[in-house]
Design an enzyme around this catalytic site. Structure first.
Site, PDB file in Angstrom:
ATOM      1  N   ALA A 126      -2.370 -29.841 -17.523  1.00 27.49           N
ATOM      2  CA  ALA A 126      -3.052 -31.094 -17.174  1.00 27.49           C
ATOM      3  C   ALA A 126      -3.938 -30.990 -15.938  1.00 27.49           C
ATOM      4  CB  ALA A 126      -2.006 -32.197 -16.959  1.00 27.49           C
TER       5      ALA A 126
ATOM      6  N   GLY B 173       1.214 -24.172 -16.894  1.00 31.62           N
ATOM      7  CA  GLY B 173       0.672 -23.160 -17.793  1.00 31.62           C
ATOM      8  C   GLY B 173       1.390 -21.840 -17.580  1.00 31.62           C
ATOM      9  N   THR B 174       1.710 -21.560 -16.343  1.00 27.12           N
ATOM     10  CA  THR B 174       2.434 -20.326 -16.007  1.00 27.12           C
ATOM     11  C   THR B 174       3.758 -20.260 -16.756  1.00 27.12           C
ATOM     12  OG1 THR B 174       1.425 -20.199 -13.821  1.00 27.12           O
ATOM     13  CG2 THR B 174       3.560 -19.121 -14.069  1.00 27.12           C
TER      14      THR B 174
ATOM     15  N   ASN C 283     -10.841 -17.720 -16.493  1.00 28.70           N
ATOM     16  CA  ASN C 283     -10.847 -18.607 -15.333  1.00 28.70           C
ATOM     17  C   ASN C 283     -11.854 -18.202 -14.260  1.00 28.70           C
ATOM     18  OD1 ASN C 283      -8.597 -16.689 -15.705  1.00 28.70           O
ATOM     19  ND2 ASN C 283      -8.296 -16.961 -13.524  1.00 28.70           N
TER      20      ASN C 283
ATOM     21  N   CYS D 197      -5.755 -12.174  -2.431  1.00 25.52           N
ATOM     22  CA  CYS D 197      -5.501 -11.713  -1.068  1.00 25.52           C
ATOM     23  C   CYS D 197      -4.036 -11.291  -0.975  1.00 25.52           C
ATOM     24  CB  CYS D 197      -5.786 -12.845  -0.085  1.00 25.52           C
ATOM     25  SG  CYS D 197      -5.575 -12.354   1.617  1.00 25.52           S
TER      26      CYS D 197
HETATM   27  C1  LIG Z   1      -6.398 -19.217 -17.503  1.00 34.38           C
HETATM   28  C2  LIG Z   1      -5.216 -19.756 -16.785  1.00 34.38           C
HETATM   29  N1  LIG Z   1      -4.010 -19.648 -17.347  1.00 34.38           N
HETATM   30  C3  LIG Z   1      -2.916 -20.116 -16.756  1.00 34.38           C
HETATM   31  C4  LIG Z   1      -2.973 -20.716 -15.525  1.00 34.38           C
HETATM   32  C5  LIG Z   1      -1.721 -21.194 -14.886  1.00 34.38           C
HETATM   33  O1  LIG Z   1      -1.600 -22.579 -15.017  1.00 34.38           O
HETATM   34  P1  LIG Z   1      -0.687 -23.404 -13.986  1.00 34.38           P
HETATM   35  O2  LIG Z   1      -1.488 -23.541 -12.731  1.00 34.38           O
HETATM   36  O3  LIG Z   1      -0.462 -24.694 -14.686  1.00 34.38           O
HETATM   37  O4  LIG Z   1       0.561 -22.635 -13.788  1.00 34.38           O
HETATM   38  C6  LIG Z   1      -4.211 -20.852 -14.895  1.00 34.38           C
HETATM   39  C7  LIG Z   1      -4.318 -21.447 -13.556  1.00 34.38           C
HETATM   40  O5  LIG Z   1      -5.152 -21.078 -12.750  1.00 34.38           O
HETATM   41  C8  LIG Z   1      -5.368 -20.364 -15.541  1.00 34.38           C
HETATM   42  O6  LIG Z   1      -6.579 -20.438 -14.985  1.00 34.38           O
END
Ligand SMILES: Cc1ncc(COP(=O)(O)O)c(C=O)c1O
Length: 413
Positions: A223, A96-97, A174, A347
Site C-alpha cells: 500500500a 511487500g518484504t 524500483n 550505504c
Molecule cells: C520492488 C520492491 N519490492 C518490494 C519492496 C518491499 O516492500 P515493503 O517496503 O512493503 O517491505 C519494495 C520497497 O522498496 C520494492 O521497491
C-alpha cells in the site's frame, strides 16, 4: 511518452514573485515516491474510523467483529480488482518484504536442495531470502539484465532446470522503473511446471496489469507505494498454487498468514487500491507528462545521462547519471535546497556502495556512484519540476567544480 516539453522554463513559468514566495513557503518538494508515497487524504478518511471509534477483531462473532470482518473483506475485493484476481486468492501481509519472503520460504519448505532462479534486478527482500536459501544448499541462478535494464525472458527460460522450484521476476524495477517481460517468462515457466513470483510493488497504481493475464502464480503489492499506509500489503496466490505459510498461529487469512488483522491499515490498502483502479489512466498520463518535462530539462545539464530512457518504463521514474560527481553528495545538497531525491546506492557500514542494479546492467562503478533517482507522484506538479531543474543544474555544477578544484590545484603544482 508524450512529446518533450518546452525546455525554456522562463517561457513556461515566468518569474512571479508572489508565486516564488509561495513556493519557498510551500516547503520541501518530495521527488522520492519509489521509496514511499504520502497517504492520499481520501485513504486517511477511510481509515480514520478504524483508528478511532470503530474497532473489533475480525475473528470475533459479535457485531464488532463482524463489522471489522466486513471491512477487511471489502479491502480484499478492492485489492483483487486492482490485481485482476479473485478475493479468496488475496492474502494480506504487513509488507511487500514479508510477502516476498513468504513465497521464497514456501517454495523450499520441508525439502533440501533444489534450484531457484531470480533476476539481479529484484528487491533486497528477494536477494536476501535467496542468499539464505543458498546457505541451505539451494542452488541460485541470478540473471543479469541487459544494458537496457531488462532481463530477457529467453534467458530465464534457459535457466530453468528439472529441479527448479521457483522463479522470480519483478514487474517493474524500483531504481530504473524498467518493465520486465513477465508474461513471456511465465509462459516459459508454465511449460516447465515452475511457479513464478512477480513482485509488482512498484507497478501497482502506476501501470495497468492483470495477474491472471500475466500468468504468474504469486504477485505482491504494498500500500505505501501507491498512497496507502505502511504496514499493509497483499500477496495474490493463484488458486491451486502451493503455499506454505511463513507465519503460524491462528487461522487468519484462510490459514495462510496468522495474526490478528490490522483492520485500519487493510482498509487503507483497499481504499488506495480502489482509487488506483479508478484513477489509473489519469495518473499515468499526468505522471508521464511531468516525467517528460523533467527529462527534457535534464537534457540541458551537461553530461547528464539518462539510464534506460528508451526501455519500456514506469511513467514516473527517472534515473540519471551526472559524470564527475558523487550522487550521494548531490542528494544531500538537493535536500538542503529543499528537494528530496535518492540514489539507488546502498550505504553499508558508512561506505557507499554502487547500486547492484546498475552494476548488473554493466554500468561502470564510477557512473553508478554518480547517479540519482527521481521518482514523481500524484501530488507533484509542473511548477515543482520547473523549480527543481535550475536548482539541480546549479548543484551539479557546484559539485563538479568542487571535485575539479583539487585536480586543478595538483596540476598547477
Ligand atoms: C520492488 C520492491 N519490492 C518490494 C519492496 C518491499 O516492500 P515493503 O517496503 O512493503 O517491505 C519494495 C520497497 O522498496 C520494492 O521497491
Amino acid at each position: 511518452m508524450s512529446a518533450p516539453a518546452d525546455l525554456d522554463h522562463k517561457a513556461t513559468t515566468p518569474f512571479d514573485p508572489p508565486r516564488a514566495e509561495a513556493a519557498a513557503m510551500a516547503g520541501p518538494v518530495y521527488l522520492d515516491h519509489n521509496a514511499t508515497t504520502p497517504l492520499d487524504p481520501r485513504v486517511g478518511e477511510a481509515m480514520a474510523p478504524w483508528l478511532g471509534v470503530r474497532h473489533g477483531n475480525p475473528s470475533s462473532v459479535h457485531s464488532f467483529g463482524r463489522g471489522a470482518r466486513a471491512a477487511v473483506e471489502l479491502a480484499r475485493e478492492q485489492v483483487a480488482e486492482l490485481v485482476g484476481g479473485q478475493s479468496p486468492e488475496v492474502v494480506f501481509t504487513a509488507s511487500g518484504t514479508e510477502a516476498n519472503n513468504a513465497v521464497l520460504r514456501s517454495a523450499f519448505a520441508g525439502r533440501d536442495g533444489g534450484h531457484l532462479v531470480i533476476s539481479e534486478l529484484e528487491h533486497p527482500s528477494i536477494h536476501a531470502a535467496a542468499d539464505r536459501l543458498e546457505g541451505l544448499a539451494v542452488d541460485v541462478t541470478r540473471l543479469c539484465p541487459g544494458g537496457d535494464g531488462v532481463v530477457e525472458a529467453a534467458a530465464l527460460a534457459e535457466a530453468l532446470r528439472p529441479d527448479t522450484r521457483l522463479a522470480c521476476l519483478m514487474l517493474a524495477n524500483n531504481e530504473l522503473g524498467t518493465l520486465q517481460p513477465v508474461a513471456e517468462a511465465s509462459a516459459a515457466c508454465r511449460a516447465r511446471g515452475v511457479p513464478l513470483l512477480c513482485d509488482a510493488v512498484q507497478a501497482a497504481g502506476k501501470l495497468a496489469f492483470d495477474a491472471r493475464a500475466l500468468g504468474v502464480d504469486y504477485l505482491v503489492v504494498a500500500a505505501h507505494k501507491f498512497h496507502g499506509p505502511v504496514g499493509a500489503a497483499a500477496l495474490w496466490i493463484r488458486e491451486g498454487a502451493v503455499f506454505e505459510p511463513l507465519i503460524l498461529g491462528g487461522g487468519q487469512e484462510r490459514r495462510r498468514r496468522a495474526g490478528t488483522e490490522n483492520v485500519a491499515a487493510l482498509v487503507g490498502l483497499g481504499a488506495c487500491a480502489a482509487l488506483a483502479s479508478r484513477e489509473l489512466d489519469g495518473r499515468i498520463e499526468r505522471l508521464g507528462g511531468l516525467r517528460d518535462r523533467l527529462e527534457a530539462g535534464l537534457g540541458d545539464i551537461p553530461d547528464a545521462r539518462l539510464h534506460c530512457a528508451s526501455s519500456p518504463r514506469l511513467p514516473h521514474t527517472t534515473h540519471v547519471a551526472f559524470s564527475g560527481l558523487s550522487g550521494e553528495e548531490l542528494v544531500v545538497r538537493l535536500d538542503l535546497a529543499g528537494f528530496a531525491v535518492s540514489t539507488g546506492a546502498a550505504c553499508a557500514s558508512g561506505v557507499v556502495e554502487p547500486s547492484r542494479t546498475l552494476l548488473a546492467m554493466g554500468v561502470a562503478p564510477a557512473e553508478a556512484l554518480a547517479s540519482i533517482r527521481i521518482s514523481l507522484g500524484t501530488t507533484n506538479d509542473e511548477a515543482e519540476i520547473a523549480r527543481f531543474l535550475p536548482v539541480l543544474a546549479r548543484e551539479v555544477e557546484a559539485l563538479r567544480g568542487l571535485s575539479a578544484a583539487p585536480a586543478a590545484r595538483a596540476a598547477a603544482g
